[in-house]
Design a protein around this motif. Structure first.
Motif, short mmCIF file in Angstrom:
data_model
loop_
_atom_site.label_atom_id
_atom_site.label_comp_id
_atom_site.label_asym_id
_atom_site.label_seq_id
_atom_site.Cartn_x
_atom_site.Cartn_y
_atom_site.Cartn_z
N LEU A 1 0.82 -1.20 0.00
CA LEU A 1 0.00 0.00 0.00
C LEU A 1 0.86 1.26 0.00
O LEU A 1 0.56 2.24 -0.70
CB LEU A 1 -0.92 0.01 1.23
CG LEU A 1 -2.23 -0.78 1.13
CD1 LEU A 1 -2.93 -0.81 2.47
CD2 LEU A 1 -3.14 -0.16 0.07
N ALA A 2 1.93 1.25 0.79
CA ALA A 2 2.80 2.42 0.87
C ALA A 2 3.43 2.72 -0.49
O ALA A 2 3.55 3.88 -0.90
CB ALA A 2 3.88 2.21 1.93
N ARG A 3 3.84 1.68 -1.21
CA ARG A 3 4.44 1.88 -2.53
C ARG A 3 3.41 2.43 -3.51
O ARG A 3 3.71 3.32 -4.31
CB ARG A 3 5.01 0.56 -3.04
CG ARG A 3 6.30 0.14 -2.33
CD ARG A 3 6.75 -1.22 -2.80
NE ARG A 3 8.03 -1.60 -2.19
CZ ARG A 3 8.57 -2.80 -2.30
NH1 ARG A 3 7.96 -3.75 -3.01
NH2 ARG A 3 9.73 -3.05 -1.71
N GLU A 4 2.19 1.91 -3.44
CA GLU A 4 1.14 2.39 -4.35
C GLU A 4 0.80 3.86 -4.08
O GLU A 4 0.47 4.60 -5.01
CB GLU A 4 -0.11 1.53 -4.19
CG GLU A 4 0.06 0.09 -4.69
CD GLU A 4 -1.16 -0.75 -4.41
OE1 GLU A 4 -2.09 -0.23 -3.75
OE2 GLU A 4 -1.18 -1.94 -4.83
N LEU A 5 0.89 4.26 -2.81
CA LEU A 5 0.52 5.63 -2.44
C LEU A 5 1.73 6.57 -2.45
O LEU A 5 1.58 7.75 -2.14
CB LEU A 5 -0.12 5.62 -1.05
CG LEU A 5 -1.43 4.83 -0.93
CD1 LEU A 5 -1.84 4.71 0.52
CD2 LEU A 5 -2.53 5.51 -1.75
N SER A 6 2.92 6.04 -2.76
CA SER A 6 4.15 6.84 -2.84
C SER A 6 4.48 7.53 -1.52
O SER A 6 4.85 8.72 -1.48
CB SER A 6 4.04 7.87 -3.97
OG SER A 6 3.85 7.25 -5.21
N ILE A 7 4.33 6.81 -0.43
CA ILE A 7 4.75 7.34 0.87
C ILE A 7 5.83 6.43 1.44
O ILE A 7 5.92 5.25 1.10
CB ILE A 7 3.57 7.43 1.86
CG1 ILE A 7 2.99 6.04 2.16
CG2 ILE A 7 2.50 8.38 1.35
CD1 ILE A 7 1.97 6.05 3.28
N LYS A 8 6.66 7.00 2.29
CA LYS A 8 7.69 6.22 2.95
C LYS A 8 7.07 5.35 4.04
O LYS A 8 6.04 5.70 4.62
CB LYS A 8 8.76 7.14 3.55
CG LYS A 8 9.52 7.97 2.53
CD LYS A 8 10.42 8.99 3.19
CE LYS A 8 11.52 8.32 4.02
NZ LYS A 8 12.43 9.33 4.60
N VAL A 9 7.69 4.23 4.31
CA VAL A 9 7.21 3.36 5.38
C VAL A 9 8.40 2.92 6.21
O VAL A 9 9.49 2.65 5.70
CB VAL A 9 6.47 2.13 4.80
CG1 VAL A 9 7.39 1.28 3.95
CG2 VAL A 9 5.85 1.29 5.92
N GLY A 10 8.22 2.90 7.51
CA GLY A 10 9.25 2.45 8.43
C GLY A 10 8.65 1.45 9.40
O GLY A 10 7.50 1.58 9.81
#
Length: 526
Positions: free
Chosen positions: A248-257
């Protein structure tokens, strides 16, 4: 939750601002050094005509080199450590690297016409001012963080204890440039509020964030709140949930930690090791090296001796005031657990009434009926800890280290909590300077573990400087806090039970509820 304000500061602006501040304080440091040099000569020093470089050019050259080195060391990148100690350490090392490049440049280009006194003094003053500026800037960023004006909007997945702890740590590390917008949780009630204290000394000052939605609501939340990053607190054992979140983070172009958790093992007890290009996670706890232990003992003896001599007048004044204020001994002795759990007898100036049980839970703050009037003054600046310099000279304690705990509390320690006793306890340390200093020691294990894993003489020196700034800044703050409830101390001090022990106030928001017993039959209230 309202939509994010467009007045946020972006990270590029923060980086450029910090670089400009560092460059400016270097110029100020060299300017002060030149002023001192002129004062030492008794008049203005005039540079000889025809020399290769002016002092202003020297300052500009070193400032530019310093900023370039800091940039290469990622000192302007969004990162955070406990009390910024790692950043301070890196800054000092960066100044040393910049100084080496600076002198090499002067030598290679055969630049002269300057006083070594001015240059060396400028380097020392610039180093001190850079540390002071970074500390001041962090305080400024903290205020912006609470107001929601910092650069990156962050969602936290999981509102449990780890998520709440993560929110608090981000709040206490404003230079990281993160603003917690809210939480995503698939199990907690929607709209519920998660709070944490900005400072344990001021429990009424809270930071709040709501649970905004479920994982399936993430696309809407990212758009509505302009989310830049999501931090995940789900245990690593839930592999499927992590795959969904990362996708989901990749699809929404946000960073994830992801905050690593392996069952009961804490993230700060895990090391990542490269094994033939395969990352291996190992539980570990770094132990101090032999050379460091010898150097630290020399450091402790030197600092304890100097402080004992410098503070000798305070010892005499404190002893006289304690004897005048209340009956009992000047010093307070208590059994604590030191290195590897060995019991030691620590010394303190007595700040509580003589009849108080020495092994009761320590007062949370200065507003406690067990504390004497002089005791409040001593505790405000931490001067009651001065006699522990004797423990340092005996070799039982260090100047810097984890606080020693009482034996009956250590008996309840888990294996993880016992790891804080692999080093000597200290008079001051990271936990003692943190915003969590008013809570239980073992409830904030991460401070001691961080110190044990990263300890060095440079870190010890920085913690001592931070202690000095902390003491100077804390004294007026505590005085102002006491003025909120001016009669609380008097009420509690005069209300002693039959066994002579004062009742303890209930932690609250600074108000006192008093029930006046107007019965005349002489019976005791229930």
């Amino acid at each position: 939750m309202t939509k994010t304000s467009p007045m946020r500061l972006d990270q590029r602006g923060i980086k450029v601002s910090r670089a400009m501040i560092d460059f400016l304080v270097v110029l100020i440091g060299f300017g002060l050094s030149l002023r001192i040099y002129n004062w030492r000569l008794g008049g203005a020093w005039v540079q000889e005509p025809g020399t290769e470089i002016t002092y202003f050019e020297v300052a500009v050259l070193f400032g530019a080199i310093c900023v370039a080195v800091f940039w290469s060391l990622d000192l302007y990148r969004e990162r955070a450590s406990v009390l910024n100690l790692r950043e301070y350490e890196t800054a000092v090392k960066g100044v040393l690297m910049a100084a080496a490049i600076f002198f090499a440049t002067l030598f290679l280009f055969k630049l002269g016409g300057y006083s070594r006194f001015v240059v060396i003094g400028g380097l020392l003053l610039a180093t001190l001012l850079i540390l002071l500026a970074r500390r001041t800037v962090s305080t400024f960023f903290n205020a912006l963080d609470v107001k929601g004006k910092l650069g990156r909007n962050v969602l936290i997945y999981g509102s449990g204890q780890t998520g709440k702890l993560l929110m608090k740590k981000l709040l206490h590390a404003p230079h990281h440039g993160c603003r917690v917008v809210g939480f995503v949780d698939d199990f907690a009630p929607l709209g519920a509020t998660v709070t944490c204290t900005v400072d344990q000394a001021q429990p009424s000052q809270l930071f709040e964030a709501r649970i905004l939605g479920r994982l399936r609501d993430l696309p809407v939340l990212v758009k509505e709140h302009e989310i830049d990053e999501m931090l995940v607190t789900v245990p690593l054992t839930n592999a499927e949930r992590h795959r969904v979140i990362i996708r989901l983070a990749r699809e929404l172009s946000i960073k994830v930690g992801i905050v690593p958790r392996l069952g009961e093992l804490r993230a700060d007890l895990l090391d990542v090791e490269d094994l033939s290009a395969i990352p291996v996670v190992r539980p570990s706890l770094a132990r101090p090296r032999g050379f460091y232990l010898v150097a630290k003992r020399v450091f402790d003896l030197a600092v304890a001796t100097i402080l004992s001599i410098v503070t000798a007048p305070l010892w005499m004044i404190a002893a006289i005031l304690i004897k005048i204020d209340s009956p009992g001994p000047v010093f307070f002795r208590q059994r604590r657990c030191g290195l590897r759990g060995k019991e030691i007898a620590i010394l303190k100036f007595r700040t509580m009434h003589e009849e108080v049980n020495p092994y009761e839970r320590s007062p949370v703050g200065d507003v406690d009926g067990r504390i004497t009037r002089v005791g409040r003054l001593l505790r405000m600046g931490g001067f009651d800890e001065l006699p522990q310099l004797v423990n340092v000279l005996r070799g039982e304690m260090s100047v810097v280290g984890p606080r020693p705990e009482m034996p009956f509390i250590v008996e309840e320690y888990s294996l993880q909590e016992r790891q804080r006793m692999v080093v000597k306890p200290g008079i001051t340390g990271i936990w003692q300077l943190s915003s969590d200093r008013h809570s239980e020691i073992h409830e904030n294990l991460e401070y001691d573990l961080y110190y044990i894993r990263n300890q060095s003489l440079l870190m010890d020196v920085l913690i001592l400087f931070e202690t000095l700034f902390f003491t100077i800044g804390l004294f007026p703050r505590r005085m102002s806090r006491r003025r909120v409830v001016p009669h609380l101390n008097t009420v509690l001090a005069g209300d002693r039970s039959a066994d002579g022990v004062s009742p303890q106030p209930v932690a609250g928001d600074g108000y006192v509820v008093a029930a006046l017993d107007q019965r005349v039959d002489g019976t005791l209230p229930q």
